[in-house]
Design a protein around this motif. Structure first.
Motif, PDB file in Angstrom:
ATOM      1  N   ASN A   8     -55.111  16.228  -3.568  1.00  0.00           N
ATOM      2  CA  ASN A   8     -53.690  16.484  -3.774  1.00  0.00           C
ATOM      3  C   ASN A   8     -53.473  17.621  -4.765  1.00  0.00           C
ATOM      4  OD1 ASN A   8     -53.003  14.444  -2.022  1.00  0.00           O
ATOM      5  ND2 ASN A   8     -52.822  12.908  -3.647  1.00  0.00           N
ATOM      6  N   ASP A   9     -52.496  18.451  -4.484  1.00  0.00           N
ATOM      7  CA  ASP A   9     -52.192  19.583  -5.356  1.00  0.00           C
ATOM      8  C   ASP A   9     -51.337  19.135  -6.538  1.00  0.00           C
ATOM      9  OD1 ASP A   9     -53.534  21.334  -3.673  1.00  0.00           O
ATOM     10  OD2 ASP A   9     -51.748  21.678  -2.437  1.00  0.00           O
ATOM     11  N   PRO A  10     -51.383  19.863  -7.653  1.00  0.00           N
ATOM     12  CA  PRO A  10     -50.522  19.550  -8.803  1.00  0.00           C
ATOM     13  C   PRO A  10     -49.049  19.663  -8.424  1.00  0.00           C
ATOM     14  CG  PRO A  10     -52.266  21.064  -9.435  1.00  0.00           C
ATOM     15  CD  PRO A  10     -52.295  20.977  -7.930  1.00  0.00           C
ATOM     16  N   VAL A  11     -48.243  18.869  -9.058  1.00  0.00           N
ATOM     17  CA  VAL A  11     -46.791  18.884  -8.844  1.00  0.00           C
ATOM     18  C   VAL A  11     -46.124  19.317 -10.140  1.00  0.00           C
ATOM     19  CG1 VAL A  11     -44.765  17.516  -8.262  1.00  0.00           C
ATOM     20  CG2 VAL A  11     -46.946  17.037  -7.143  1.00  0.00           C
ATOM     21  N   ALA A  12     -45.359  20.387 -10.085  1.00  0.00           N
ATOM     22  CA  ALA A  12     -44.672  20.876 -11.280  1.00  0.00           C
ATOM     23  C   ALA A  12     -43.406  20.062 -11.516  1.00  0.00           C
ATOM     24  CB  ALA A  12     -44.323  22.352 -11.120  1.00  0.00           C
ATOM     25  N   MET A  13     -43.227  19.599 -12.735  1.00  0.00           N
ATOM     26  CA  MET A  13     -42.043  18.820 -13.095  1.00  0.00           C
ATOM     27  C   MET A  13     -41.400  19.426 -14.337  1.00  0.00           C
ATOM     28  SD  MET A  13     -43.428  14.918 -12.533  1.00  0.00           S
ATOM     29  CE  MET A  13     -41.789  14.220 -12.704  1.00  0.00           C
ATOM     30  N   THR A  14     -40.078  19.511 -14.327  1.00  0.00           N
ATOM     31  CA  THR A  14     -39.331  20.030 -15.465  1.00  0.00           C
ATOM     32  C   THR A  14     -38.387  18.954 -15.983  1.00  0.00           C
ATOM     33  OG1 THR A  14     -39.399  22.277 -14.568  1.00  0.00           O
ATOM     34  CG2 THR A  14     -37.765  21.823 -16.293  1.00  0.00           C
ATOM     35  N   PHE A  15     -38.481  18.660 -17.270  1.00  0.00           N
ATOM     36  CA  PHE A  15     -37.625  17.653 -17.886  1.00  0.00           C
ATOM     37  C   PHE A  15     -36.560  18.336 -18.729  1.00  0.00           C
ATOM     38  CE2 PHE A  15     -41.699  15.648 -17.085  1.00  0.00           C
ATOM     39  CZ  PHE A  15     -41.352  14.416 -16.560  1.00  0.00           C
ATOM     40  N   GLY A  16     -35.320  17.890 -18.592  1.00  0.00           N
ATOM     41  CA  GLY A  16     -34.218  18.445 -19.377  1.00  0.00           C
ATOM     42  C   GLY A  16     -33.743  17.464 -20.427  1.00  0.00           C
ATOM     43  N   HIS A  17     -33.221  17.981 -21.526  1.00  0.00           N
ATOM     44  CA  HIS A  17     -32.712  17.134 -22.592  1.00  0.00           C
ATOM     45  C   HIS A  17     -31.307  16.640 -22.270  1.00  0.00           C
ATOM     46  CE1 HIS A  17     -35.734  17.395 -25.793  1.00  0.00           C
ATOM     47  NE2 HIS A  17     -35.988  18.597 -25.333  1.00  0.00           N
ATOM     48  N   LEU A  18     -31.061  15.380 -22.557  1.00  0.00           N
ATOM     49  CA  LEU A  18     -29.741  14.800 -22.359  1.00  0.00           C
ATOM     50  C   LEU A  18     -28.893  14.930 -23.620  1.00  0.00           C
ATOM     51  CD1 LEU A  18     -28.064  13.212 -20.258  1.00  0.00           C
ATOM     52  CD2 LEU A  18     -28.951  11.110 -21.282  1.00  0.00           C
ATOM     53  N   PHE A  19     -29.553  15.059 -24.783  1.00  0.00           N
ATOM     54  CA  PHE A  19     -28.847  15.030 -26.050  1.00  0.00           C
ATOM     55  C   PHE A  19     -28.963  16.350 -26.807  1.00  0.00           C
ATOM     56  CE2 PHE A  19     -30.511  10.732 -25.219  1.00  0.00           C
ATOM     57  CZ  PHE A  19     -29.309  10.101 -24.962  1.00  0.00           C
ATOM     58  N   THR A  20     -28.168  16.468 -27.851  1.00  0.00           N
ATOM     59  CA  THR A  20     -28.265  17.572 -28.790  1.00  0.00           C
ATOM     60  C   THR A  20     -28.770  17.013 -30.118  1.00  0.00           C
ATOM     61  OG1 THR A  20     -27.045  19.411 -29.798  1.00  0.00           O
ATOM     62  CG2 THR A  20     -25.894  17.308 -29.649  1.00  0.00           C
ATOM     63  N   ALA A  21     -29.265  17.876 -30.986  1.00  0.00           N
ATOM     64  CA  ALA A  21     -29.782  17.433 -32.285  1.00  0.00           C
ATOM     65  C   ALA A  21     -29.116  18.237 -33.390  1.00  0.00           C
ATOM     66  CB  ALA A  21     -31.299  17.593 -32.348  1.00  0.00           C
ATOM     67  N   VAL A  22     -28.705  17.539 -34.454  1.00  0.00           N
ATOM     68  CA  VAL A  22     -27.971  18.185 -35.548  1.00  0.00           C
ATOM     69  C   VAL A  22     -28.569  17.751 -36.882  1.00  0.00           C
ATOM     70  CG1 VAL A  22     -25.731  18.438 -36.696  1.00  0.00           C
ATOM     71  CG2 VAL A  22     -25.834  18.233 -34.201  1.00  0.00           C
ATOM     72  N   SER A  23     -28.759  18.697 -37.796  1.00  0.00           N
ATOM     73  CA  SER A  23     -29.139  18.385 -39.168  1.00  0.00           C
ATOM     74  C   SER A  23     -28.177  19.117 -40.097  1.00  0.00           C
ATOM     75  CB  SER A  23     -30.585  18.792 -39.461  1.00  0.00           C
ATOM     76  OG  SER A  23     -30.725  20.200 -39.411  1.00  0.00           O
ATOM     77  N   ILE A  24     -27.983  18.560 -41.295  1.00  0.00           N
ATOM     78  CA  ILE A  24     -27.014  19.123 -42.236  1.00  0.00           C
ATOM     79  C   ILE A  24     -27.650  19.211 -43.614  1.00  0.00           C
ATOM     80  CG2 ILE A  24     -24.711  18.898 -43.254  1.00  0.00           C
ATOM     81  CD1 ILE A  24     -23.957  17.142 -40.860  1.00  0.00           C
ATOM     82  N   GLY A  25     -27.611  20.395 -44.202  1.00  0.00           N
ATOM     83  CA  GLY A  25     -28.154  20.609 -45.529  1.00  0.00           C
ATOM     84  C   GLY A  25     -27.114  21.172 -46.482  1.00  0.00           C
ATOM     85  N   VAL A  26     -27.492  21.317 -47.747  1.00  0.00           N
ATOM     86  CA  VAL A  26     -26.602  21.824 -48.786  1.00  0.00           C
ATOM     87  C   VAL A  26     -27.317  22.932 -49.544  1.00  0.00           C
ATOM     88  CG1 VAL A  26     -25.266  21.261 -50.848  1.00  0.00           C
ATOM     89  CG2 VAL A  26     -25.534  19.560 -49.055  1.00  0.00           C
ATOM     90  N   GLU A  27     -26.613  24.031 -49.798  1.00  0.00           N
ATOM     91  CA  GLU A  27     -27.155  25.136 -50.582  1.00  0.00           C
ATOM     92  C   GLU A  27     -26.201  25.445 -51.733  1.00  0.00           C
ATOM     93  OE1 GLU A  27     -27.989  29.922 -50.074  1.00  0.00           O
ATOM     94  OE2 GLU A  27     -28.234  28.604 -48.333  1.00  0.00           O
ATOM     95  N   ASN A  28     -26.708  25.442 -52.941  1.00  0.00           N
ATOM     96  CA  ASN A  28     -25.901  25.734 -54.120  1.00  0.00           C
ATOM     97  C   ASN A  28     -26.198  27.149 -54.583  1.00  0.00           C
ATOM     98  OD1 ASN A  28     -24.451  25.794 -56.464  1.00  0.00           O
ATOM     99  ND2 ASN A  28     -25.633  24.217 -57.514  1.00  0.00           N
ATOM    100  N   SER A  29     -25.272  28.074 -54.323  1.00  0.00           N
ATOM    101  CA  SER A  29     -25.459  29.473 -54.714  1.00  0.00           C
ATOM    102  C   SER A  29     -24.773  29.791 -56.033  1.00  0.00           C
ATOM    103  CB  SER A  29     -24.922  30.402 -53.614  1.00  0.00           C
ATOM    104  OG  SER A  29     -25.645  30.229 -52.421  1.00  0.00           O
TER     105      SER A  29
END
Length: 202
Positions: A8-29
């Protein structure tokens, strides 16, 4: 994907993301010590359902943002509030003041639910009035003296599935700015072998 049968030959599969990712930081200038008293983002969905088709049968998957994501609606944990950010310093995670960047899995959010076209107004007493539909709220003190409460507007971009967004709240001489960095998800190629026992990564 390679099956156990050599003919059997290889089968190419593509997976997509269902969600988004968020991070939050603080910078004191600034040259002041900034103490974060409270922080929250209002109106961001943390629980939704998605209909996914498996072999012609639709299955509804319900996902709730994990515990850290709940701070989007209830602000900082009591035990974590009140940490200081020293002058010319930064914290990668606003929720606990740590230097470790931590992304939260969230449902994608359209720009119209994040960004507001309303402008800041100044009252007759000189107190800045922020539009209530600006979803990000922060309360902080500078050098243990003055206390400030401000709302921050999101940029006019959507949080899309498959992207990672790092937001940095920047304190700069009585001003609070928001920097947004969009990071693509890092992918790794893996070989998956299907066996009688299930699926194993090698």
């Amino acid at each position: 994907v390679v099956t156990t049968e050599p003919q059997n030959d290889p089968v190419a599969m593509t997976f997509g993301h269902l969600f988004t990712a968020v991070s939050i930081g603080v910078e004191n200038s600034t040259s002041s010590f900034i103490k974060i008293e409270d922080f929250k983002i209002e109106g961001i969905p943390t629980t939704r359902g998605a209909s996914i088709n498996f072999g012609g049968t639709a299955t509804t998957v319900t996902y709730s943002a994990w515990t850290e994501g709940e701070t989007f609606t209830r602000g900082l944990d009591t035990g974590k509030a009140g940490y200081e950010v020293s002058p010319k310093n930064l914290r990668s995670n606003i929720f606990d003041g740590s230097t470790t960047q931590q992304f939260m899995m969230l449902w994608p959010v359209e720009a119209e639910h994040l960004h507001s076209t309303n402008k800041v107004e100044t009252s007759d007493e000189g107190v800045v009035q922020y539009p209530t539909d600006w979803k990000m709220y922060i309360k902080y003190t500078a050098d243990g003296k003055a206390t400030y409460e401000k709302r921050i507007n999101f940029p006019n971009i959507s949080w899309e599935a498959g992207n990672k967004y790092h937001l940095t709240i920047v304190f700069a001489d009585k001003m609070v700015e928001l920097k947004t960095e969009v990071k693509p998800w890092e992918y790794e190629e893996q070989t998956i072998n299907y066996t009688d026992e299930g699926v194993a990564l090698s």
